[in-house]
Structures are given as C-alpha cells and as structure tokens.
Write a protein that holds these residues in place. Structure first.
Motif, PDB file in Angstrom:
ATOM      1  N   GLU A  79     -13.468  14.687  -3.989  1.00  0.00           N
ATOM      2  CA  GLU A  79     -13.080  15.532  -5.115  1.00  0.00           C
ATOM      3  C   GLU A  79     -13.360  16.985  -4.754  1.00  0.00           C
ATOM      4  O   GLU A  79     -14.430  17.308  -4.238  1.00  0.00           O
ATOM      5  CB  GLU A  79     -13.837  15.149  -6.381  1.00  0.00           C
ATOM      6  N   ILE A  80     -12.390  17.844  -5.014  1.00  0.00           N
ATOM      7  CA  ILE A  80     -12.536  19.279  -4.734  1.00  0.00           C
ATOM      8  C   ILE A  80     -13.084  19.966  -5.973  1.00  0.00           C
ATOM      9  O   ILE A  80     -12.612  19.729  -7.082  1.00  0.00           O
ATOM     10  CB  ILE A  80     -11.188  19.894  -4.312  1.00  0.00           C
ATOM     11  N   ASN A  81     -14.085  20.810  -5.758  1.00  0.00           N
ATOM     12  CA  ASN A  81     -14.734  21.543  -6.856  1.00  0.00           C
ATOM     13  C   ASN A  81     -15.167  20.597  -7.971  1.00  0.00           C
ATOM     14  O   ASN A  81     -14.856  20.788  -9.149  1.00  0.00           O
ATOM     15  CB  ASN A  81     -13.828  22.651  -7.391  1.00  0.00           C
TER      16      ASN A  81
ATOM     17  N   THR B 215      -9.179  15.394 -13.633  1.00  0.00           N
ATOM     18  CA  THR B 215      -7.779  14.970 -13.539  1.00  0.00           C
ATOM     19  C   THR B 215      -7.232  15.265 -12.142  1.00  0.00           C
ATOM     20  O   THR B 215      -7.846  15.998 -11.370  1.00  0.00           O
ATOM     21  CB  THR B 215      -6.938  15.705 -14.593  1.00  0.00           C
ATOM     22  N   PRO B 216      -6.072  14.690 -11.783  1.00  0.00           N
ATOM     23  CA  PRO B 216      -5.534  14.892 -10.433  1.00  0.00           C
ATOM     24  C   PRO B 216      -5.283  16.348 -10.061  1.00  0.00           C
ATOM     25  O   PRO B 216      -5.242  16.661  -8.875  1.00  0.00           O
ATOM     26  CB  PRO B 216      -4.220  14.101 -10.468  1.00  0.00           C
ATOM     27  N   ALA B 217      -5.094  17.216 -11.041  1.00  0.00           N
ATOM     28  CA  ALA B 217      -4.872  18.630 -10.745  1.00  0.00           C
ATOM     29  C   ALA B 217      -5.789  19.480 -11.621  1.00  0.00           C
ATOM     30  O   ALA B 217      -5.746  19.386 -12.844  1.00  0.00           O
ATOM     31  CB  ALA B 217      -3.414  19.006 -10.979  1.00  0.00           C
ATOM     32  N   LYS B 218      -6.613  20.287 -10.973  1.00  0.00           N
ATOM     33  CA  LYS B 218      -7.445  21.244 -11.694  1.00  0.00           C
ATOM     34  C   LYS B 218      -6.734  22.584 -11.618  1.00  0.00           C
ATOM     35  O   LYS B 218      -6.647  23.196 -10.549  1.00  0.00           O
ATOM     36  CB  LYS B 218      -8.835  21.324 -11.072  1.00  0.00           C
ATOM     37  N   THR B 219      -6.203  23.018 -12.751  1.00  0.00           N
ATOM     38  CA  THR B 219      -5.352  24.200 -12.782  1.00  0.00           C
ATOM     39  C   THR B 219      -6.030  25.327 -13.533  1.00  0.00           C
ATOM     40  O   THR B 219      -6.509  25.137 -14.648  1.00  0.00           O
ATOM     41  CB  THR B 219      -4.001  23.874 -13.449  1.00  0.00           C
ATOM     42  N   ALA B 220      -6.042  26.510 -12.903  1.00  0.00           N
ATOM     43  CA  ALA B 220      -6.588  27.715 -13.522  1.00  0.00           C
ATOM     44  C   ALA B 220      -5.484  28.755 -13.639  1.00  0.00           C
ATOM     45  O   ALA B 220      -4.796  29.048 -12.657  1.00  0.00           O
ATOM     46  CB  ALA B 220      -7.746  28.270 -12.704  1.00  0.00           C
TER      47      ALA B 220
ATOM     48  N   ASP C 193      -7.351  10.503   0.598  1.00  0.00           N
ATOM     49  CA  ASP C 193      -6.938  11.800   0.057  1.00  0.00           C
ATOM     50  C   ASP C 193      -7.831  12.190  -1.110  1.00  0.00           C
ATOM     51  O   ASP C 193      -8.382  11.337  -1.814  1.00  0.00           O
ATOM     52  CB  ASP C 193      -5.478  11.751  -0.394  1.00  0.00           C
ATOM     53  N   SER C 194      -7.933  13.479  -1.319  1.00  0.00           N
ATOM     54  CA  SER C 194      -8.724  13.971  -2.438  1.00  0.00           C
ATOM     55  C   SER C 194      -8.153  13.467  -3.746  1.00  0.00           C
ATOM     56  O   SER C 194      -6.928  13.349  -3.905  1.00  0.00           O
ATOM     57  CB  SER C 194      -8.746  15.504  -2.435  1.00  0.00           C
ATOM     58  N   SER C 195      -9.031  13.151  -4.675  1.00  0.00           N
ATOM     59  CA  SER C 195      -8.579  12.657  -5.977  1.00  0.00           C
ATOM     60  C   SER C 195      -7.941  13.758  -6.805  1.00  0.00           C
ATOM     61  O   SER C 195      -7.356  13.486  -7.842  1.00  0.00           O
ATOM     62  CB  SER C 195      -9.764  12.062  -6.754  1.00  0.00           C
ATOM     63  N   ASN C 196      -8.025  14.997  -6.345  1.00  0.00           N
ATOM     64  CA  ASN C 196      -7.440  16.099  -7.109  1.00  0.00           C
ATOM     65  C   ASN C 196      -7.097  17.251  -6.170  1.00  0.00           C
ATOM     66  O   ASN C 196      -7.525  17.289  -5.012  1.00  0.00           O
ATOM     67  CB  ASN C 196      -8.432  16.606  -8.165  1.00  0.00           C
ATOM     68  N   THR C 197      -6.318  18.167  -6.682  1.00  0.00           N
ATOM     69  CA  THR C 197      -6.070  19.449  -6.026  1.00  0.00           C
ATOM     70  C   THR C 197      -6.574  20.555  -6.945  1.00  0.00           C
ATOM     71  O   THR C 197      -6.800  20.334  -8.136  1.00  0.00           O
ATOM     72  CB  THR C 197      -4.576  19.657  -5.741  1.00  0.00           C
TER      73      THR C 197
END
Length: 608
Positions: free
Chosen positions: A262-264, A288-293, A512-516
């Motif tokens: 997991e990233i961050n 969640t699969p995408a951590k969006t800022a 693969d990472s569980s998220n981006t």
C-alpha cells in the motif's frame, strides 16, 4: 507441472517423516539445555508398567501448607542415556513442600522405583519443548514430557502468563518480575533449536489464538516481545499457544510467498503534499484503490513537493517469522555478494521494490535521505528499470535497529527504479556476519510492515508548468509500484536425500500495490470576502475667525506719520510750528498751481 512436483514432494516428505521417526541419533547436536529423545520400545513399555505399579514413597510430615503436584516431569540428568529415560506421560503424584525439597525427595523416590541412577527433577512452571522420537510419530512434537500444571510457589512480580504445553493438552504458568521482561522461548529451546541433522520444529512465537493460521489479523508475539505489550493489549490474562514450523513447512512456503503493498498507507493528503493547499481528498482514510488529492493551483508556487512511502508485508505471519529466524541458514543470504545487478538472480534471496513515478514529475539529481525500514530485509542496491546497478548501498542497519537511511545520485533523473533488498539474518549456521540478525526482537520488528520512504521532500516535485497544464482538465499524476523476488534455498544444509529433491528456489510472484496515489489541480475560484478599508478619522477643531476692531492712531494715543506710514508716538516727532501766514501762503500757492495746470491742459485740448 508445478502442482505435480508439489504432489510428488508431499508424498516424498511423508515417507521421510516415517523414516525420520526411527532415527535414534537425529538430535545429535541440540543445545546444552535440550533433552535427549526417547525411543519407545517394548522393553521401555514394560518398565513403564512396572514403575507405575510401585507404591510411592511419602515425604516427611512437615507438609501442612504443601500443594500437591498433579503431574511430575521426569527429565534425564546429564549423565543419563536415553535407555534409562522413562517414557512420556508417567504420572507420579507426590507431595511437595517447596521447590528445592521436591527435587531432592523426588529423586530419591524415582531412584528406588526404577532401581537405576535416574535423576528426577520437578520441572519449572514453563514449557518443555523437547522433541520426541516415537514409533509412528512424526518427531515434531513440541513436547514429549508431561509438565506440571501449576508452580508450587510462584514469586510475586509484574505479571504471570499461562502457557499451553504438551501439544496444547496442559498449561503452565510463568512469572515475570518486570514489565520489560521478554516472554521468552519454551524452556529447553535454544536460539533456533533446529540443527542441520534434525527434523525438529522451529519455534515462531506465542499467540492467544487457539488455531493460529498466520493471518495478519491474528495476533502473534515474538519471543522477544516484552510482557508489558501483552498487558496493554489485554492478552496477559489469556492462555498463550506456541506456534511452530517444521523444515517441511519452510520448504512448502512458495504458495505463501505473497504479500500486500500500500502506498502512503498512513499518510493524509496534506502530508502527501506538504506545501500545497488541498481542496479535497478521497481514499486516504479508507484504503480505496485510488487515493486522490485535488490541489488548488497557486500561481505563486513554482514547485509542489510530494512525499511518498510504500508499505509491504507478507500475507502470512508464519512466513515473516521463518524469514526472520532463517533457521540454520535455510534461505540463502547475500553474504559475499558484491554485484546486485541482473534480473532473477538465484545466488541469494531477495525482494525487489519497484517504484514508478509519473513521468511528468521532476526528480532531484540526488535522492537524499531515502529510508528503508524492516526487520527481515535490508536495502543493498538501487537499480534502474533494466536491472542495472545505479548505486550499491553501504549504509546497512545495525543489530537491533530496524531502519537505515541512504542517498544516491540520479543524474539521468529516471522516474522508475528498483530498491533491491536481501535477508538480514544469515541464520544460526548460515554465515559469519551476524550484525543484522533479528533474533529476540519485538513483534513489531518481525511482523511489522516493511517501509520504503522517499526521503527529502524535494526529491520528488511537481513543477508549476505541469500543474498549470493539467489544472481543470481532470488529468491526474499517478504514483504506483509493485514487488517481486525470490527465496533461494540452501540445499547444502538439508539432510540426504531431502537435499536432492528440495526446491532450489521459490519465486515471490509479482504483487501490485493495492492502491495508487493520484494528484490533480484546479483553479482557485473561491470568492474571497473583501473587507472595506476603514480609515481612522481625527476630530477637526472649528476655525474661529477673530474680527479685529479697526483702530486709529488716536485710539492708541499716537499720531499718523505720513513718511513712515505708521502711527507713532506723538512725542517722538519734531513738531515744527508754522505761522498762520505761512500756512495760508502755502495753501494759496497750492491753489494757484492747480489752476495753472488746469488751464494748461485746456489750452492743449483747444489747439488740438
């Protein structure tokens, strides 16, 4: 093909298990605390029957406050051979006044019963983890001797733990005097208790879960964990079950060599973008699969800093425990390796952490203060995406320390690179350099996440032109990663014929990472309230026009002086008194002259 090989290995291992049960010298090189194995034979069984029928000797009468011990453990002395060792589960109830007298009196009783020089001691209230070779057994018993259920007199201390023993069929208690005391291994076990010529199990840790599977949500404590942690977690009042793994368990790890990335994992959007104003964020708390800022574009900001870290852990904590202990160097280490380049090396075990930055970001020409944290692996090299060595890492963690920080040059500013990590523990017999061993360490050290941190905030940045180009378009900058690797088996330490059939290596398949982590920009259209400027007012003094009265010289007691054009004091003038006649003549002359002037003017006009 792979499944067929595994099936054949399973059948072969079953044969070896049966064969190993008949090996009388299989425990030749245990620790000094280990007991010798018991081989159950018909002769021994007859001795057992004879022993159990002998009347027990009664101790002295001074036993008013003595608590009877329900079972007695008979352990052979240092000079006792396995032939004189009684078989397992021999119950000899005796009355115990105190621990010291118990040992002496029990020895006397046992000597008379067996009529041989067998030393009998009351076992301490802790686990007895001596493996036993018995007909028809696997030889993997955690204990083959019955231990007492309770201690005659446990000293008061910080806390007391209840531990399952004898294949979880009985319990023993162990007292700890300080919160900083470690749980420890079962009594009789050394550093790993698994030597090159044995088939014993390795002890992995303690768990309050009765049927432990190794799942991350199940609690397991390293033998180096302090008892304070158990008290704080509420597990000190629960029975603790020992967790073991055999050599065959270790050789069957391939299906479990997977993990989670997991990233961050524990960072907020604001921590990810420390010098930015985040409008909104999604997925940073829920995983969640995408951590969006979403970031407000600021025309005055030339570069937006980005902080990243990657968390990795094995899906099964049993794998982590085996990797941490690396019993007898079963897993090949990188001792003596100087070239860490290349894809899929087989000379050592490793895990590769692949970092993939968005190609539009900017990276520094030197990555500073990159940190790798793990009790299982240590960072050894930085590779480019083609597995060429960019930097060999010389800064390695010290024993007992989980993290090491390093830097590397990146003149080509590549955005995809690999951190190659190798095993920290060379194993009890696996190598000479033990500076990185992880034995007797806390649970977090062994079972905690492995973390790669991007280091200085200026290592990865988003320049103003890039942010401006994608603002309000919905386009996102994406940060991603994955891991893979290999567990290389040191077959040289395996006994014959297992070393012929054991796998030479086991792949850690790509995970693969569980998220981006995604970053996008928007224009700041917020209407900022305008506060009218209020100037302070100073009170004005009304102008009063003073009307000065017009005065004459006489009012001031003065006379007018024509030549001075001013009022003067009368006494200051020299008054010349003119006689009346003179005054009259002067006045007459004035009139005559005036008349002549008038006439002259008239004559001039007439002539014209």
């Amino acid at each position: 093909m792979k499944k067929t090989i595994k099936t054949c290995m399973a059948l072969f291992c079953s044969v070896l298990i049966v064969v190993s049960s008949s090996m009388t010298n299989v425990f030749a090189e245990g620790t000094t605390e280990d007991l010798q194995p018991v081989e159950t034979t018909n002769e021994t069984a007859e001795k057992v029957n004879e022993t159990t029928n002998v009347e027990t000797q009664t101790l002295p009468e001074n036993t008013e406050e003595t608590q009877p011990t329900e079972t007695v453990v008979e352990q052979p002395s240092e000079n006792t051979t396995s032939e004189n060792t009684p078989s397992e589960n021999i119950e000899q109830p005796i009355e115990v006044e105190n621990k010291e007298e118990t040992s002496e009196e029990a020895t006397t009783t046992s000597a008379e019963v067996n009529k041989e020089e067998v030393s009998t001691n009351v076992a301490p209230a802790a686990l007895q983890a001596t493996p036993v070779t018995t007909t028809g057994s696997t030889g993997f018993r955690s204990s083959g001797i019955t231990a007492p259920v309770t201690t005659a007199s446990a000293p008061a201390g910080y806390t007391t733990l209840t531990m399952k023993i004898n294949d979880n069929t009985a319990e023993a208690t162990k007292s700890y005097q300080s919160e900083n005391d470690v749980i420890g291994m079962p009594d009789g076990w050394g550093d790993s208790n698994w030597h090159i010529r044995t088939y014993r199990k390795i002890f992995l840790g303690w768990t309050p879960v009765e049927n432990y599977t190794g799942a991350p949500e199940e609690t397991i404590y390293s033998y180096g964990e302090t008892v304070k942690t158990l008290v704080e977690n509420g597990d000190a009042n629960k029975p603790l079950y020992p967790v073991y793994a055999s050599m065959f368990d270790a050789l069957a790890l391939e299906s479990e060599l997977t993990g989670m990335i997991e990233i961050n994992k524990s960072m907020t959007a604001e921590e990810t973008l420390p010098n930015s104003e985040v409008k909104e964020s999604l997925g940073f708390e829920s995983g969640t699969p995408a951590k969006t800022a979403t970031v407000y574009f600021n025309p005055s900001t030339n570069a937006y800093e980005v902080s990243l870290d990657t968390h990795f852990r094995f899906s099964n904590n049993k794998v982590a425990a085996i990797v941490a202990a690396n019993p007898v160097g079963l897993l090949k280490t990188a001792e003596g390796i100087t070239d860490f380049g290349g894809q899929n090396p087989t000379a050592y075990s490793y895990v590769d952490l692949h970092v993939k930055l968005d190609p539009r970001v900017d990276v520094a020409t030197a990555f500073n203060n990159v940190t790798f944290t793990s009790g299982l692996f240590m960072a050894r090299a930085v590779l480019d995406e083609n597995y060429n060595v960019v930097k060999t890492i010389d800064t390695l963690p010290l024993s007992g320390e989980k993290s090491a920080t390093f830097s590397f040059d990146n003149p080509n500013k590549f955005k995809t690179f690999i951190i190659r990590t190798t095993l920290r523990n060379y194993g009890q017999d696996g190598g000479s350099n033990q500076a990185y061993r992880t034995n007797n360490l806390s649970s977090d050290f062994i079972f905690g996440d492995m973390i790669l941190s991007s280091g200085d905030k200026t290592n990865v940045t988003i320049n103003k032109p890039v942010a401006e180009a994608i603002k309000d378009t919905g386009d996102e900058l994406v940060f991603d990663g994955h891991i893979d690797g290999k567990a290389a088996i040191n077959t040289a330490i395996l006994p014959f014929p297992l070393n012929l059939f054991a796998p030479r290596s086991m792949s850690i398949d790509r995970v693969d990472s569980s998220n981006t982590v995604n970053i996008k920009f928007v224009t700041d259209n917020r209407v900022k309230p305008v506060t009218p400027e209020v100037k302070p007012t100073t009170p004005t003094t009304p102008t009063v026009t003073k009307v000065e009265p017009k005065l004459t010289c006489a009012d001031e007691g003065k006379v007018w002086n024509e030549s001075k054009q001013a009022c003067v004091i009368e006494g200051a003038l020299k008054v010349h008194v003119v006689p009346n006649t003179a005054t009259n003549i002067s006045s007459l002359s004035y009139y005559v002259i005036s008349l002549i002037s008038v006439l002259g003017i008239a004559v001039l006009k007439i002539k014209k």
